[in-house]
Design a protein around this motif. Structure first.
Motif: not given
Length: 340
Positions: A4-9, A15-25, A103-110
């Motif tokens: 859990e200490d590390f960052w995951y895409i 894909q994440l537009k202003s009114n978009t809702v994404l579900q992730r696991t 969260t972070r945003e880098q290299d075109g990834f969230v």
């Protein structure tokens, strides 16, 4: 140290537009992902604290997410800022708050980090040469029915390529190769020697003159693999994969194929994308079959010298799994000969 200490895409930025809702696991945790009113990514536990509905089934308006069930509204910090049934009696309190993740945003990834109090401030992995002049990147996403350890081992494993990808990416020749495998500081590096032209379809395009290839594979804890081919002049290629652990039997893999082929860069994009995806589909099938056997008989393996890179990867991930820092493992270097 924990996974859990590390960052995951979580997603591609686009894909994440202003009114978009994404579900992730990620690591078994359900997440709802959206952009807050400041445009930055937000990741909350995908659970409305009211009656335990899924926030990801709701809607986003002006950077706030509203639960589909009873209409509770959460801001970018996870705080409940409206309860329709309470009307004018509503008062915001600190107790009414969904769990929020960094969260972070880098290299075109969230990216997301699940640890509330990380043991160390790691940074998201920097993708090689992303959007740098002279370089092109093809980006693909695939889900594997297997765990992260077996996925990352596959991505930096040469012996399977001749049997799983014959003619496309290597052909069985019983050609002797040599590699030096090093484990140091939570990473594994493998440098190969004697490779020239056994690259399947890629040979005609990448190495027509048969230069000796500079080939290095690497693993960086806990889930990053990078394959580098340097076939000068103007023939350099990186295949970098970030394996996101959804569950023990599900890994979502984001793969960048980043290359510098000189004047052929633009022409090569379609060829690279089609070939990369074709090869990955073959690996998806192979790893799915492996998981079926692991699920029935367990994960005891019989190793050969060519599996040294796997053994080092497993030693690192096993340390993290028990809450220990794999950088405390002793540095080790092994020279290996094997045949493909």
């Amino acid at each position: 140290m924990k996974f859990e200490d590390f960052w995951y895409i979580l997603a591609l930025s686009k894909q994440l537009k202003s009114n978009t809702v994404l579900q992730r696991t990620v690591l078994g945790e359900w997440l709802v992902v959206f952009r807050g009113d400041d445009g930055k990514p937000v990741a909350l536990r995908d659970r409305c604290i009211h009656r335990n509905s899924r926030l990801s089934q709701g809607k986003v308006c002006q950077g706030k997410i509203q639960c589909l069930y009873h209409g509770w509204v959460y801001d970018k910090t996870g705080k409940v800022i409206a309860v329709p049934s309470e009307g004018e009696n509503f008062q915001a309190t600190e107790a009414r708050r969904a769990l929020r993740y960094d969260t972070r945003e880098q290299d075109g990834f969230v990216y997301v980090r699940l640890a509330q109090y990380p043991t160390e401030e790691f940074e998201p992995f920097a993708m090689p040469f992303y959007q740098q002049p002279g370089w092109e990147t093809v980006r693909v996403i695939n889900r594997f029915r297997n765990n992260v350890t077996n996925c990352v081992e596959n991505f930096i494993d040469i012996p399977h390529t001749a049997s799983v990808h014959p003619g496309i990416f290597r052909t069985p020749r019983q050609q002797k190769l040599e590699m030096t495998v090093e484990r140091r500081n939570g990473c594994v590096f493998a440098q190969y020697r004697n490779e020239t032209n056994n690259l399947g379809w890629f040979t005609r395009f990448l190495n027509t003159k048969g230069y000796e290839i500079r080939h290095t594979d690497s693993f960086r804890m806990p889930n990053i693999t990078s394959v580098e081919y340097d076939m000068k002049p103007h023939r350099r290629l990186f295949i970098t994969s970030q394996s996101v652990p959804e569950a023990e039997d599900s890994t979502l893999v984001y793969t960048d194929v980043t290359f510098n082929y000189g004047i052929w860069n633009k022409f090569a994009r379609l060829f690279v994308r089609w070939t990369a995806q074709y090869i990955i589909h073959q690996d998806v099938k192979a790893l799915g079959i492996q998981w079926e056997a692991i699920n029935k008989y367990g994960n005891h393996f019989s190793n050969t010298p060519a599996d040294t890179i796997h053994i080092f990867v497993e030693s690192i991930r096993n340390k993290i799994a028990v809450g220990e820092d794999p950088r405390t493992l002793p540095d080790k270097s092994v020279d290996v000969k094997f045949w493909v």
